[in-house]
Design an enzyme around this catalytic site. Structure first.
Site, mmCIF file in Angstrom:
data_model
loop_
_atom_site.group_PDB
_atom_site.id
_atom_site.type_symbol
_atom_site.label_atom_id
_atom_site.label_comp_id
_atom_site.label_asym_id
_atom_site.label_seq_id
_atom_site.Cartn_x
_atom_site.Cartn_y
_atom_site.Cartn_z
ATOM 1 N N ILE A 13 3.668 -14.814 -2.319
ATOM 2 C CA ILE A 13 2.300 -15.371 -2.279
ATOM 3 C C ILE A 13 2.364 -16.879 -2.042
ATOM 4 C CG2 ILE A 13 0.067 -15.482 -3.458
ATOM 5 C CD1 ILE A 13 1.033 -13.104 -5.205
ATOM 6 N N THR A 126 -2.160 -13.861 -13.279
ATOM 7 C CA THR A 126 -2.279 -12.467 -12.851
ATOM 8 C C THR A 126 -3.330 -11.711 -13.656
ATOM 9 O OG1 THR A 126 -1.070 -10.361 -12.867
ATOM 10 C CG2 THR A 126 -0.305 -12.017 -14.413
ATOM 11 N N ASP A 127 -3.867 -10.665 -13.037
ATOM 12 C CA ASP A 127 -4.818 -9.805 -13.787
ATOM 13 C C ASP A 127 -4.116 -9.054 -14.909
ATOM 14 O OD1 ASP A 127 -3.386 -7.901 -12.296
ATOM 15 O OD2 ASP A 127 -5.152 -6.969 -11.400
ATOM 16 N N GLU A 128 -2.783 -9.030 -14.888
ATOM 17 C CA GLU A 128 -2.055 -8.259 -15.908
ATOM 18 C C GLU A 128 -2.198 -8.867 -17.299
ATOM 19 O OE1 GLU A 128 1.654 -6.509 -15.098
ATOM 20 O OE2 GLU A 128 1.191 -6.144 -12.997
ATOM 21 N N TYR A 151 6.768 -8.977 -18.810
ATOM 22 C CA TYR A 151 6.271 -9.820 -17.716
ATOM 23 C C TYR A 151 4.879 -10.365 -18.032
ATOM 24 C CZ TYR A 151 3.587 -10.859 -13.541
ATOM 25 O OH TYR A 151 2.740 -11.460 -12.651
ATOM 26 N N ALA A 153 3.236 -10.476 -20.786
ATOM 27 C CA ALA A 153 3.206 -11.317 -21.994
ATOM 28 C C ALA A 153 3.692 -12.730 -21.663
ATOM 29 C CB ALA A 153 4.069 -10.695 -23.081
ATOM 30 N N LYS A 155 3.462 -14.196 -18.729
ATOM 31 C CA LYS A 155 2.424 -14.870 -17.929
ATOM 32 C C LYS A 155 1.270 -15.318 -18.837
ATOM 33 C CE LYS A 155 2.140 -15.359 -13.948
ATOM 34 N NZ LYS A 155 2.591 -16.455 -13.047
ATOM 35 N N ASN A 180 -3.271 -6.980 -7.578
ATOM 36 C CA ASN A 180 -2.068 -6.511 -6.854
ATOM 37 C C ASN A 180 -2.117 -6.931 -5.401
ATOM 38 O OD1 ASN A 180 -1.780 -4.684 -9.271
ATOM 39 N ND2 ASN A 180 -0.015 -4.091 -8.009
ATOM 40 N N LYS A 190 8.352 -4.203 -4.707
ATOM 41 C CA LYS A 190 6.972 -3.917 -5.090
ATOM 42 C C LYS A 190 6.478 -2.695 -4.329
ATOM 43 C CE LYS A 190 6.971 -7.565 -7.618
ATOM 44 N NZ LYS A 190 6.470 -8.905 -7.439
ATOM 45 N N ARG A 215 -4.814 0.466 -9.258
ATOM 46 C CA ARG A 215 -4.593 -0.960 -9.027
ATOM 47 C C ARG A 215 -5.676 -1.459 -8.057
ATOM 48 N NH1 ARG A 215 -2.003 -0.138 -12.811
ATOM 49 N NH2 ARG A 215 0.153 -0.719 -13.323
ATOM 50 N N ASN A 250 -2.378 4.966 -7.209
ATOM 51 C CA ASN A 250 -1.090 4.763 -6.530
ATOM 52 C C ASN A 250 -0.774 5.901 -5.566
ATOM 53 O OD1 ASN A 250 -0.673 2.453 -7.992
ATOM 54 N ND2 ASN A 250 0.643 3.416 -9.524
HETATM 55 O O1 DAU Z 1 -1.620 -6.946 -10.845
HETATM 56 C C1 DAU Z 1 -0.940 -8.075 -10.374
HETATM 57 C C2 DAU Z 1 0.522 -7.814 -10.499
HETATM 58 O O2 DAU Z 1 0.861 -6.866 -9.509
HETATM 59 C C3 DAU Z 1 1.399 -9.049 -10.382
HETATM 60 O O3 DAU Z 1 1.111 -9.914 -11.430
HETATM 61 C C4 DAU Z 1 2.856 -8.637 -10.437
HETATM 62 O O4 DAU Z 1 3.680 -9.753 -10.240
HETATM 63 C C5 DAU Z 1 3.140 -7.620 -9.370
HETATM 64 O O5 DAU Z 1 4.476 -7.176 -9.483
HETATM 65 C C6 DAU Z 1 2.194 -6.443 -9.489
HETATM 66 O O6 DAU Z 1 2.487 -5.644 -10.659
HETATM 67 P P1 DAU Z 1 2.535 -4.062 -10.623
HETATM 68 O O7 DAU Z 1 3.441 -3.595 -11.674
HETATM 69 O O8 DAU Z 1 1.158 -3.486 -10.610
HETATM 70 O O9 DAU Z 1 3.155 -3.858 -9.132
HETATM 71 P P2 DAU Z 1 4.252 -2.861 -8.576
HETATM 72 O O10 DAU Z 1 4.253 -3.009 -7.106
HETATM 73 O O11 DAU Z 1 5.528 -2.940 -9.296
HETATM 74 O O12 DAU Z 1 3.605 -1.446 -8.925
HETATM 75 C C7 DAU Z 1 2.330 -1.080 -8.463
HETATM 76 C C8 DAU Z 1 2.014 0.275 -9.065
HETATM 77 O O13 DAU Z 1 2.894 1.246 -8.461
HETATM 78 C C9 DAU Z 1 2.261 0.359 -10.559
HETATM 79 O O14 DAU Z 1 1.297 1.218 -11.156
HETATM 80 C C10 DAU Z 1 3.642 1.007 -10.660
HETATM 81 C C11 DAU Z 1 3.696 1.904 -9.430
HETATM 82 N N1 DAU Z 1 5.045 2.098 -8.877
HETATM 83 C C12 DAU Z 1 5.758 0.985 -8.520
HETATM 84 C C13 DAU Z 1 7.040 1.092 -8.037
HETATM 85 C C14 DAU Z 1 7.838 -0.135 -7.666
HETATM 86 C C15 DAU Z 1 5.585 3.372 -8.692
HETATM 87 O O15 DAU Z 1 4.913 4.400 -8.982
HETATM 88 N N2 DAU Z 1 6.847 3.473 -8.212
HETATM 89 C C16 DAU Z 1 7.616 2.389 -7.896
HETATM 90 O O16 DAU Z 1 8.789 2.579 -7.490
#
Ligand code: DAU
Length: 343
Positions: A13, A126-128, A151, A153, A155, A180, A190, A215, A250
């Site tokens: 970003i 982040t929204d997290e 993570y 916590a 942030k 996201n 990601k 998301r 997802n």
């Molecule tokens: O919401 C903002 C956040 O989005 C940012 O603050 C974070 O830095 C960023 O990593 C992201 O967090 P998420 O955990 O939501 O993103 P991620 O891409 O890891 O995962 C998105 C969704 O997909 C989450 O519900 C977990 C799921 N996922 C992710 C991966 C990598 C899977 O089901 N399988 C996977 O292998």
């Protein structure tokens, strides 16, 4: 505002923000300050590396001397902080680095900026920090923090420090909370770039649990534009949500990626869930819209363009998917995929 230090500016970003600012604002000098961890990548800055208003310094926000040196060398008057450890799964495997960068590093950056009399400090969060959002609620900026992963916590802790520096020392701070984010140049750990690049190589897509987690998807150019709006027009001491306004399960995103690539749904493997996995994130962003920003990208079109970008830029991600990446892949997915295989 003249000389803007963008910490973490070689990341996903941060580099989108840098590419926008360098091109749209020749009146500012943009100084990228990046530790160049696994997620920092000079290739992300190729489009601007020769621009007259671009500078680069390698350094860690937790290194007081390096931060101070960059402030002095470039006459920094403004900081936009993207520097962070960002991947939830890595924070579950090893939290230390997250506390070190996102809390300890945050404090060192804030303190150094305060001592130097930096005029404006924007922090990208982040929204997290709001945690799992139940029912049909949409988070607004005054909602309480309920982070659930190491993570989020870390942030939340970093953000609270920003607030404290504003209240205690009167620093001119602004915080953004993005949802996201997806788009070109995203490290392929990601969801979107991971699944796109794995599917391109006919490898399994490990969907955590039932894949019904929700998301809110925000294109990286919209995220960068939101940070720029907060930088230019945000009120000191305030936080601004940056939402994509496209909530998706997802599993829907996964089906869509496979369809765009013409790959079979048999690549999907439902694997054991992420520990402490938040089910739903959702935010309102009326406060940022009141500053004149709104998301420009429709998710379907944005995702299609993004999938095309990874298909056409294998040179960018193939060199990442080696070494440390493969080690991480093994730690994160080997047992999960084996469990899915057995089930
Ligand atoms: O919401 C903002 C956040 O989005 C940012 O603050 C974070 O830095 C960023 O990593 C992201 O967090 P998420 O955990 O939501 O993103 P991620 O891409 O890891 O995962 C998105 C969704 O997909 C989450 O519900 C977990 C799921 N996922 C992710 C991966 C990598 C899977 O089901 N399988 C996977 O292998």
């Amino acid at each position: 505002m003249k000389n803007i230090m963008v910490t973490g500016g070689a990341g996903f970003i941060g580099s989108a923000f840098v590419r926008q600012m360098v091109k749209q604002h020749p009146e500012f000098t943009i100084v990228v300050f990046d530790k160049m961890t696994y997620a920092g990548n000079m290739d992300n800055l190729l489009p601007v590396k020769d621009a007259a208003n671009f500078r680069f310094e390698q350094g860690d926000i937790a290194d007081r001397e390096a931060v101070h040196h960059t402030f002095e060398t470039h006459g920094i008057d403004t900081v936009v902080n993207f520097a962070a450890e960002t991947h939830v799964d890595r924070s579950i495997l090893s939290p230390d680095a997250f506390i070190f960068s996102n809390v300890v590093g945050m404090n060192i950056l804030l303190e150094t900026a305060h001592k130097r009399g930096v005029e404006r400090f924007v922090h990208v969060s982040t929204d997290e920090v709001y945690g799992d959002i139940e029912g049909d609620h949409f988070s607004v900026e005054d909602d309480s923090f309920k982070p659930n992963s190491p993570y989020s916590a870390s942030k939340a802790g970093g953000e609270l420090l920003v607030r404290a520096y504003h209240v205690t020392y009167g620093m001119n701070t602004v915080v953004t909370r993005g949802s996201n984010t997806y788009g070109p140049y995203q490290y392929p750990e990601k969801l979107v770039p991971f699944f796109v690049t794995e599917a391109l190589e006919d490898r399994p897509l490990p969907v955590y649990g039932d894949g019904k987690q929700i998301r809110d998807w925000l294109h990286v150019e919209d995220h960068a534009g939101g940070v720029a709006a907060a930088l230019m027009h945000g009120q000191a001491g305030q936080a601004y949500n940056i939402a994509g306004e496209h909530l998706r399960h997802n599993i829907e995103v996964t089906y869509r990626i496979l369809k765009l690539l013409g790959k079979p749904e048999t690549l999907i493997k439902h694997v054991p869930d992420r520990e402490g996995h938040d089910r739903r994130y959702a935010m309102r962003c009326d406060k940022l819209k009141a500053l004149g920003w709104k998301p420009q990208y429709d998710f379907e079109h944005g995702l299609e363009m993004t999938v095309d970008w990874y298909r056409n830029n294998a040179w960018w991600w193939r060199k990442i998917k080696t070494g440390e990446y493969l080690e991480y892949y093994k730690r994160q997915y080997a047992a999960r995929l084996a469990a899915a295989q057995q089930a």
